[in-house]
Design an enzyme around this catalytic site. Structure first.
Site, PDB file in Angstrom:
ATOM      1  N   THR A   1       0.826  -1.204   0.000  1.00  0.00           N
ATOM      2  CA  THR A   1       0.000   0.000   0.000  1.00  0.00           C
ATOM      3  C   THR A   1       0.863   1.259   0.000  1.00  0.00           C
ATOM      4  O   THR A   1       1.885   1.308   0.673  1.00  0.00           O
ATOM      5  CB  THR A   1      -0.861   0.014   1.275  1.00  0.00           C
ATOM      6  OG1 THR A   1      -1.723  -1.121   1.268  1.00  0.00           O
ATOM      7  CG2 THR A   1      -1.677   1.280   1.385  1.00  0.00           C
TER       8      THR A   1
ATOM      9  N   VAL B   1     -12.442  -5.007   2.270  1.00  0.00           N
ATOM     10  CA  VAL B   1     -11.825  -3.719   2.572  1.00  0.00           C
ATOM     11  C   VAL B   1     -10.887  -3.924   3.756  1.00  0.00           C
ATOM     12  O   VAL B   1     -11.293  -4.456   4.791  1.00  0.00           O
ATOM     13  CB  VAL B   1     -12.880  -2.650   2.924  1.00  0.00           C
ATOM     14  CG1 VAL B   1     -12.199  -1.327   3.271  1.00  0.00           C
ATOM     15  CG2 VAL B   1     -13.848  -2.463   1.761  1.00  0.00           C
TER      16      VAL B   1
END
Length: 299
Positions: free
Chosen positions: A141, A170
């Site tokens: 990320t 998520v």
């Protein structure tokens, strides 16, 4: 104006350079974060790192992206999750923050919102690439933090999550307090790693709160990391398991940058294999981005 901007992993170098250039041109911390993260998202070469254009597919064969931004000066935020068809979800997240009374939009609602606000829709599945670490429990990320002497304080995050994830999954990336948090009284922090685990501990919030008590960025990150690992290991089912991936990166209100990691990911840097957490950094004192290294903690 003095400033410091940093982002997770070495592949974020161009994004940090973009953010710094905008700050040098008089942009706000919020503008710098959006432009910096979008630079990484919009580069297909960062896709295998689970970020933006070129990201790997979920279990349904789709590129599904999450992003968030938090402004620590106004304590406002915008987040989107499970977005398909838009390569730079950080820009959609900003519009959620600035153009709605909501904080988080997901799935079809986020897609409808992006269309109404004229964000460019594309077929991202055609650009999907093999991930850097296939079926990794952790992800690369991109999380970016920026603090300025003028009171600017902002954090942004963008991710596709791990390849092959369930449709609609998520992780911590777009969740305030977990993947990112900002408060001008303390600073800004982002997290990267196995979000399904780390989001249970809200590490970014904890780091910022410690910096609010005048702890340095590195001290705060290391202290929170120790606390997270202690709580995780206290669960009987985890005692014989290897540690999960988690890295923290923060900048304090005093423009002090630091981080902590327990990741065992091996990265090739300067021709040598190195275990730990690389990050990109630039301040108003430097004219170019440097890539720093944080060694894995022995906990």
């Amino acid at each position: 104006m003095q400033y410091a901007v940093a982002a997770t992993w070495a592949f974020s170098k161009e994004g940090v350079a973009s953010a710094a250039a905008h700050l040098d041109g008089g942009a706000s911390a919020r503008d710098a974060i959006v432009e910096g993260v979008a630079t990484v998202e919009d580069d297909v070469e960062t896709g295998p790192h689970f970020v933006g254009r070129g990201s790997p597919l979920n279990s349904a064969g789709e590129v599904e992206l999450d992003a968030a931004i938090m402004d620590g000066a106004s304590m406002s935020a915008g987040c989107v999750a499970a977005v398909r068809g838009f390569a730079t979800p950080i820009r959609i997240a900003r519009d959620v923050m600035e153009k709605t009374r909501h904080t988080l939009l997901v799935g079809g609602g986020a897609i409808d919102f992006a269309r109404r606000h004229h964000h460019k829709e594309e077929d991202l599945e055609r650009e999907s690439r093999e991930p850097v670490v296939k079926h990794s429990t952790g992800t690369d990320t991109v999380g970016m933090v920026c603090v300025t002497s003028a009171g600017g304080c902002c954090a942004g995050c963008s991710t596709s999550g791990p390849d092959g994830k369930m449709r609609g999954r998520v992780g911590d990336g777009p969740i305030l307090g977990s993947g990112l948090y900002a408060d001008a009284d303390g600073g800004a922090c982002v997290a990267t790693g196995d979000g399904d685990i780390s989001m249970q501990y809200c590490p970014s919030f904890a780091v910022v709160k410690m910096m609010e008590e005048k702890r340095g960025a590195e001290e705060a990150c290391e202290s929170v990391m120790k606390s997270v690992v202690k709580k995780w290991r206290a669960q009987p089912e985890n005692r014989d398991k290897p540690l999960f991936d988690l890295s923290l990166l923060a900048i304090s209100a005093a423009l002090d940058c630091g981080g902590a990691t327990i990741t065992t990911t091996k990265t090739v840097m300067d021709g040598e294999e190195w275990e730990g957490f690389p990050f990109s950094y630039q301040s108003s004192k430097e004219k170019e981005v440097t890539v720093g290294r944080i060694a894995s903690m022995s906990i």
